[in-house]
Design an enzyme around this catalytic site. Structure first.
Site: not given
Ligand code: ADP
Ligand code: MG
Length: 394
Positions: A40-41, A73, A127-128, A177, A226
């Site tokens: 958070h910086t 995908s 999304g982790s 990122d 956030y």
């Molecule tokens: P984070 O960037 O922390 O993992 P986000 O919510 O910002 O979480 O992004 C996650 C989203 O990015 C997923 O829900 C999907 O839409 C997309 N995504 C991530 N990895 C893949 C993948 N291997 N194939 C397709 N889409 C992906």
């Molecule tokens: Mg992200």
């Protein structure tokens, strides 16, 4: 670049089958990341210390000459089609939007990208908080530039990735990122100044590893929290300007100034600002500790960061506290902290390389005994930013 993770052999045949195209596609990869410290910086103009990890998104691309972009995908098991001359921000976050958004950002910036048949796959958990979205954006950009004969400029491309998230998807995050997904180098962490965008590489000692502790708990609260936290930081800056008018962000505030202006802030705004002012110093201290192989100090800073995030910024959770407590109680662990926005997602631990196997087993077994979540634990190594792969296909 050689293809140690086997993306060419995984994606090449899929791309030929999905689109009925002969020959070898252009294959690009981009890494996910962990943020070692500096949480958070970024939106306070501070420093962060991320490290790209050896979990990646791979994109295989065949060029098309009709302005169509077809993308398959593997993770979602579907193929979508879009026209490059008909892209408009949907303010949506489906997987295709990260791909289409990157094409849109490249076109908006005047890059003459050609149509493409793309296959997208990856092993960055979605999304982790390990930045799978930036990995999709940067691998897509690298592949589209590759088939279009466009020179790769990592900084410009990272900023276009951020533009995708802000203006196409509708998520207003910092630049960490995408910068990590393009600028990182194998074996190094990367100190990033979020105000000047200067980066410097920090050699990562080879006798320790970073272990990711994925709580399996959703980050559902993270979005609203956030926004509330960043508003609180802006409010603190406005109020502290009555003490020192020239400050622009919490980066410009030190502990002295914060104490002088304490009466101007309510208790919550003070706690939030107190975290940020302390945390902004830690990435440079940790970079120094890593460069000097002072792992005790690096671990101490991580623990301090976690406490500050829990007590002052209030973004930890039961699961993050549990995982980091269990981690710290293992003798091979130097320190542990939540990474990313908080409220679920992942923590990280700095662990003696020789103890990593036992650490992962012990800590995960104990975590599982106390929760019913789909958690996971894995070690990561420092990887490089987005790149094209070449090599012989099998
Ligand atoms: P984070 O960037 O922390 O993992 P986000 O919510 O910002 O979480 O992004 C996650 C989203 O990015 C997923 O829900 C999907 O839409 C997309 N995504 C991530 N990895 C893949 C993948 N291997 N194939 C397709 N889409 C992906
Ligand atoms: Mg992200």
């Amino acid at each position: 670049m050689t293809d140690r993770s086997g993306w060419i052999s995984r994606l090449g045949p899929r791309a030929r089958v999905a689109f009925g195209r002969p020959g070898n596609p252009c294959v690009a990869v981009a890494p996910g990341r962990v943020n070692l410290i500096g949480e958070h910086t970024d939106y306070n103009d501070g420093w962060v210390l991320p490290m790209a990890i050896d979990r990646q998104v791979g994109v295989a691309a065949f060029p098309r000459d009709d302005g169509m972009l077809r993308a398959h995908s593997v993770v979602f098991g579907e193929t979508r089609e879009i026209r490059l001359d008909d892209l408009a921000p949907p303010f949506r976050a489906e997987w295709i939007d990260y791909v289409g958004g990157m094409a849109w950002a490249l076109i908006s910036a005047g890059y003459p990208i050609v149509g493409a048949d793309l296959v997208v796959d990856g092993d960055v958990p979605l999304g982790s908080g390990l930045s799978s979205s930036a990995a999709v954006e940067m691998a897509t950009a690298r592949a589209l530039c590759g088939i279009s004969g466009i020179d790769w400029d990592p900084v410009t491309m990272a900023l276009l990735g951020q533009k995708t998230e802000w203006e196409y998807i509708g998520v207003k995050g910092g630049v960490m990122d995408q910068f990590t997904a393009t600028m990182a180098r194998g074996g190094h962490a990367m100190l990033l100044d979020c105000r000047t965008l200067e980066t410097s590489l920090v050699l990562f000692p080879d006798n320790v590893v970073v272990v990711v502790l994925d709580t399996g708990a959703s980050r559902s609260l993270a979005g609203s929290a956030y926004n509330e936290r960043s508003a609180s930081c802006r409010e603190a800056v406005t109020l502290l300007q009555s003490v020192k008018p020239e400050i622009r962000a919490l980066r410009d505030v030190d502990l002295d100034l914060l104490e002088k202006g304490r009466d101007q802030l309510d208790a919550t705004a003070y706690r939030r600002a107190r975290h940020v002012v302390g945390e902004i110093r830690r990435p440079r201290l940790m970079a120094k500790a890593l460069a000097g192989s002072d792992l005790e100090e690096a671990g101490r800073l991580m623990n301090e960061s976690h406490t500050s995030l829990r007590e002052l910024y209030e973004v930890s959770s039961f699961e993050l506290d549990l995982f980091t407590d269990l981690a710290r109680s293992h003798p091979g662990c130097y320190g542990a902290r939540l990474t990313g926005a908080g409220f679920g997602g992942c923590a990280i631990a700095l662990v003696k390389a020789d103890d990593a196997g036992d650490f992962m087993n012990t800590v995960h077994t104990e975590y599982r005994a106390q929760t019913n979540l789909q958690s996971s634990v894995f070690a990561v190594r420092a990887d490089s930013g987005a790149r094209l792969l070449d090599g012989v296909e099998v």
